[in-house]
Design a protein around this motif. Structure first.
Motif, mmCIF file in Angstrom:
data_model
loop_
_atom_site.group_PDB
_atom_site.id
_atom_site.type_symbol
_atom_site.label_atom_id
_atom_site.label_comp_id
_atom_site.label_asym_id
_atom_site.label_seq_id
_atom_site.Cartn_x
_atom_site.Cartn_y
_atom_site.Cartn_z
ATOM 1 N N ARG A 64 14.415 33.113 102.557
ATOM 2 C CA ARG A 64 15.691 33.500 102.155
ATOM 3 C C ARG A 64 16.490 32.452 101.208
ATOM 4 N N LEU A 65 16.154 31.148 101.518
ATOM 5 C CA LEU A 65 16.575 30.078 100.722
ATOM 6 C C LEU A 65 15.942 30.172 99.504
ATOM 7 N N ALA A 66 14.565 30.426 99.489
ATOM 8 C CA ALA A 66 13.861 30.501 98.049
ATOM 9 C C ALA A 66 14.302 31.622 97.349
ATOM 10 N N ALA A 67 14.598 32.867 98.059
ATOM 11 C CA ALA A 67 15.097 33.916 97.145
ATOM 12 C C ALA A 67 16.403 33.842 96.521
ATOM 13 N N THR A 68 17.268 32.693 96.957
ATOM 14 C CA THR A 68 18.431 32.413 96.483
ATOM 15 C C THR A 68 18.175 32.401 94.864
ATOM 16 N N PRO A 69 19.225 33.202 94.168
ATOM 17 C CA PRO A 69 19.203 32.939 92.596
ATOM 18 C C PRO A 69 19.367 31.511 92.059
ATOM 19 N N ALA A 70 18.877 31.203 90.972
ATOM 20 C CA ALA A 70 19.025 29.971 90.539
ATOM 21 C C ALA A 70 20.750 29.600 90.080
#
Length: 314
Positions: A64-70
């Motif tokens: 979920r955190l890794a999928a957070t947009p830049a």
């Protein structure tokens, strides 16, 4: 983040949630079985399942955190959250392996036969069937998304099938063949397997955190595809890295010195479009150089990586 990566996020999160649900179910089942049978091997399997639950929770948070947009502070995204989560898992797995090994060694010095092996065997069979169902679902998600986190989780649950099988063997040898040392010996084997899994997981996580290059076959396929444009005169300073389920590739591209900036960008856009059709999940950064331009005396950077049978040589 590419459009394909954005579409993949719900599937990856669902797979992580399925992993958490399965770990909760197996944890309750094996906790009762370990208490009921007194089996060290079952205790080891229980500890592994407890770690599975924690690993699945960390994986869920990580994806979920890794999928957070830049964002402003993380221009390359948050993909390395998966690697950090993996290192946290490694510490817990290592501590658990040490505890199981110690308990098994103590059991070797004080022989305590297991009880009700049939129940323990039945629980292990249920665990194997349930885990295999999860593996099938995870593999469908991996094929669809290519998620590194779910792939690692899938590998971990594959080892669970072997662990549950070893519990069955240990209980059969202990209860029916009278090999009283079989159960703690299998407990030691399980501890060693957990330690090996921790080493493997730490190696993969460290590779991502250290920005290790893609495997050579992937690099070669990427370059061979990029080098097919007839106006491309060479490629150098080719760098790749992986961050969670995000891949990055960047390189300098030689074009004819007499080209205008507009003409060179047309070539660059064509090269990038061709790459994206085969590597849709890779974020690409291309820098244009006139042929013969030398930016540094570093041979690792300046070496032309274009295969001799591609590009302008076609």
């Amino acid at each position: 983040m590419t459009e394909d990566q954005r579409r993949a996020i719900p599937f990856v999160v669902r797979a992580a949630l399925a992993s958490v649900a399965m770990a909760l179910f197996l944890l309750g089942l094996k906790a009762f079985a370990a208490w009921h049978t007194g089996s060290v091997a079952m205790l080891g399997s229980l500890a592994d399942t407890a770690l599975d639950l924690l690993a699945s929770l960390v994986t869920l948070y990580g994806v979920r955190l890794a999928a957070t947009p830049a964002d402003h502070d993380h221009r390359f995204g948050h993909g390395k959250a998966e690697a950090l989560a993996a290192l946290f898992q490694v510490m817990l797995i290592t501590a658990s392996a040490a505890g199981i090994a110690w308990r098994a060694i103590m059991a070797l010095t004080v022989s305590e036969p297991t009880r009700d092996a049939e129940f323990g065997i039945g629980v292990s069979i249920i665990a194997i069937v349930a885990t295999m169902l999860l593996l099938v679902y995870q593999r469908s998600i991996i094929r669809r998304t290519g998620s590194v986190a779910i792939m690692a989780d899938n590998m971990h649950y594959q080892s669970d099938v072997l662990l549950n099988g070893s519990v069955i063997v240990a209980l059969v040898l202990d209860q029916y063949l009278g090999w009283s040392g079989a159960d703690p010996l299998f407990g030691i084997v399980i501890a060693a397997w957990l330690a090996f899994g921790a080493f493997r997981a730490s190696s993969n996580a460290i590779d991502q955190l250290m920005d290790k290059e893609w495997p050579e076959e992937e690099r070669k396929a990427f370059i061979e595809l990029a080098a097919q444009h007839p106006e491309l005169r060479g490629i150098h300073d080719f760098r790749t890295r992986r961050s969670g389920s995000h891949d990055f590739a960047q390189f300098h591209m030689y074009v004819a010195p007499e080209m205008t900036i507009a003409e060179a960008h047309v070539v660059m856009d064509a090269v990038e479009a061709k790459i994206r059709r085969q590597f849709p999940k890779v974020e690409i950064l291309i820098h244009l150089d006139p042929e013969g331009q030398i930016d540094t005396d570093n041979p690792l950077i300046e070496a032309d990586v274009t295969p001799h049978w591609f590009g302008k040589r076609l």
